[in-house]
Design a protein around this motif. Structure first.
Motif, PDB file in Angstrom:
ATOM      1  N   PRO A 100      10.970 -40.050  47.371  1.00 26.06           N
ATOM      2  CA  PRO A 100      11.318 -41.233  48.183  1.00 26.06           C
ATOM      3  C   PRO A 100      12.577 -41.041  49.013  1.00 26.06           C
ATOM      4  O   PRO A 100      12.693 -41.626  50.105  1.00 26.06           O
ATOM      5  CB  PRO A 100      11.518 -42.331  47.121  1.00 26.06           C
TER       6      PRO A 100
ATOM      7  N   VAL B 108      11.261 -38.544  52.305  1.00 29.66           N
ATOM      8  CA  VAL B 108       9.870 -38.735  52.700  1.00 29.66           C
ATOM      9  C   VAL B 108       9.518 -37.859  53.901  1.00 29.66           C
ATOM     10  O   VAL B 108       8.400 -37.315  54.007  1.00 29.66           O
ATOM     11  CB  VAL B 108       9.597 -40.220  53.017  1.00 29.66           C
TER      12      VAL B 108
ATOM     13  N   GLU C  98       4.760 -42.789  38.764  1.00 23.77           N
ATOM     14  CA  GLU C  98       6.166 -42.669  39.120  1.00 23.77           C
ATOM     15  C   GLU C  98       6.914 -42.124  37.907  1.00 23.77           C
ATOM     16  O   GLU C  98       6.816 -42.669  36.801  1.00 23.77           O
ATOM     17  CB  GLU C  98       6.733 -44.031  39.544  1.00 23.77           C
TER      18      GLU C  98
END
Length: 505
Positions: free
Chosen positions: A429, A432, A481
């Protein structure tokens, strides 16, 4: 009765030395391994030359300098070789090793004359320097074998031990070498340390780092005639045997062994301190370490050296001899595509399992490409023939060692990591825009591994990554995750992280 044939005129005493000097003048500036054969011939000429020892040693030193240039030019070229090592490379390395053996023997042959009480003081090379030069030549010979993943030549370890014993007997083992170079004992310890580091289990770039680390960062190692009871990481060697050293935890000497002992616990402690400092952000340069120590692979090498030298493990499981065939797929990208798309690519090769234990396998190459097989890389095997599983599966592991005794032969050891793997894509994240990474998820395997693991390309993930998103496309699409909790393996090819679910979910 007189002969009708004229007697051959013997060469003059300076004919051979003159020929050697002329050859050296022509070879000046050349560094290629192609000179090794000719240089070996010059050493044979020197052996036949009836000249004083002082002149012989002077010529030996000149030939040694040329041999040193050849070796130093050859070592970097061996860092990119693939297995099996080609016949051309193996022959070139073999010629250089023959040169080194001849050079070592010629130096040792001068020792008796150097101790002649009739010789003039300071007229010849010091015996300690002669022994140091011989030790250096043996060390180069062994290092070449390590880089081409081949066993050391027959008798080379016995020659090493004999040279060290000679230095000890003469009281010269700890005398500094020429130009403040390493003493015979220091060179001896360095060679032994590189050998007990299990060189077949490292890539050529990692071996180069280990050699540099030993030469620049390892403190002196004490040698004992009886096993030190207050030390750990103790190794012993039999001075009469053609073998480097054994860990005391894995094998005990017999009562009639002419042995020596050395402990590596203090060296291992230094390694752990270096690794801790690197992990906290210190640079290799600030610690006086080779630059390779800044890389993830460098961290992995230090971690393994700390274990191999400081806490050598006894074998946990006996090996069972086997003889069945498996297909092998090597490399993270190849294996990812194989698992994701369930199709055989062009990198499948056939191997024979020669022995196995719960930890893994020993494999011998039978057919198929091998240039993609790397020590430290991820691989998977699938039994075939009578041992084929009802539901075919790829058993995942890591290549722990590889040896190649000739151009047609490769053997490797595979440590098993999991009975299967899941292909995944990793999204970071925080990055990206960098795109997705291909990775493998390994399931937990208690008691060996109590949490899942993530296999990723080296240098692209970190323990500091707080959150990773895994995209899984198996029988159905899934998203996980996770966060890395620890790095458990770092090599020149891959890194393995233990992971746990993101607690924020």
């Amino acid at each position: 009765m007189s002969s009708d044939f004229p007697h051959a005129t013997p060469p003059s005493a300076d004919a051979y030395p003159r020929a050697i000097l002329e050859w050296l003048a022509l070879a000046h500036g050349r560094i290629g391994g192609e000179d090794a054969g000719e240089l070996c011939e010059q050493l044979r000429l020197l052996r036949e030359s009836p000249i004083p020892t002082g002149q012989r040693i002077d010529l030996l030193d000149l030939l040694h300098k040329h041999a040193e240039r050849i070796v130093k030019a050859e070592l970097p070229t061996l860092r990119e070789v693939t297995l099996p090592v080609s016949r051309r490379v193996r022959q070139r390395s073999g010629t250089i090793q023959e040169l080194l053996e001849t050079l070592v023997q010629e130096y040792l042959n001068t020792l008796a004359e150097l101790f002649d009480p009739q010789r003039k003081a300071n007229s010849l090379m010091a015996p300690a320097d002669v022994l140091a030069q011989a030790m250096q030549g043996i060390g180069w010979h062994i290092r070449l074998s390590q880089l081409i993943a081949a066993p050391a030549g027959v008798g080379i370890w016995r020659r090493l031990h004999a040279t060290y014993r000679t230095a000890r007997r003469l009281g010269l083992a700890e005398t500094p070498g020429h130009d403040n170079g390493p003493s015979v004992e220091q060179s001896y310890i360095r060679i032994l340390l590189s050998a007990i580091a299990q060189p077949a289990s490292f890539s050529s770039s990692e071996l180069a780092f280990i050699a540099d680390y030993i030469a620049t960062c390892v403190r002196s190692v004490d040698i004992f005639e009886t096993p030190p009871l207050d030390r750990t990481g103790v190794f012993w060697l039999d001075l009469d045997q053609d073998f480097p050293a054994h860990a005391l935890t894995r094998r005990m000497p017999t009562g009639d062994t002419l042995g020596l002992y050395f402990a590596c616990d203090l060296v291992a402690r230094d390694i752990r301190e270096h690794l801790a400092a690197l992990t906290k952000g210190a640079s290799a340069a600030s610690l006086g370490l080779p630059s390779f120590a800044d890389t993830p692979a460098g961290h992995g090498v230090l971690r393994r050296l700390g274990q191999l030298w400081g806490r050598p493990k006894a074998r946990k499981y006996p090996r069972r001899r086997q003889s069945y065939r498996v297909n092998l797929c090597a490399g993270l990208d190849q294996l990812w595509h194989l698992i994701r798309h369930r199709e055989n690519g062009g990198q499948i090769s056939e191997w024979m399992v020669t022995n196995e234990s719960p930890d893994g396998y020993s494999l011998m190459h039978m057919s198929g490409p091998t240039s993609h097989v790397r020590v430290g890389d991820i691989v998977a095997v699938q039994p075939t023939g009578e041992r084929a599983e009802r539901i075919p599966n790829w058993h995942v592991g890591i290549v722990r060692w590889a040896i190649s005794e000739n151009p047609e032969h490769i053997e490797l050891g595979m440590q098993q990591l999991a009975s299967h793997a899941i292909a995944a894509e990793v999204i970071r994240p925080q990055e990206v825009e960098a795109g997705n990474l291909t990775a493998l998820i390994l399931p937990e395997v208690p008691p060996m591994r109590n949490s899942p693991a993530l296999v990723a390309p080296v240098g692209l993930l970190s323990e500091q990554d707080r959150r990773l998103i895994l995209l899984i496309e198996n029988d159905h699409f899934g998203v996980r995750e996770v966060r890395p909790t620890a790095v458990t393996e770092q090599t020149s090819s891959i890194e393995i992280f233990s992971v746990s679910p993101d607690e924020r979910l």
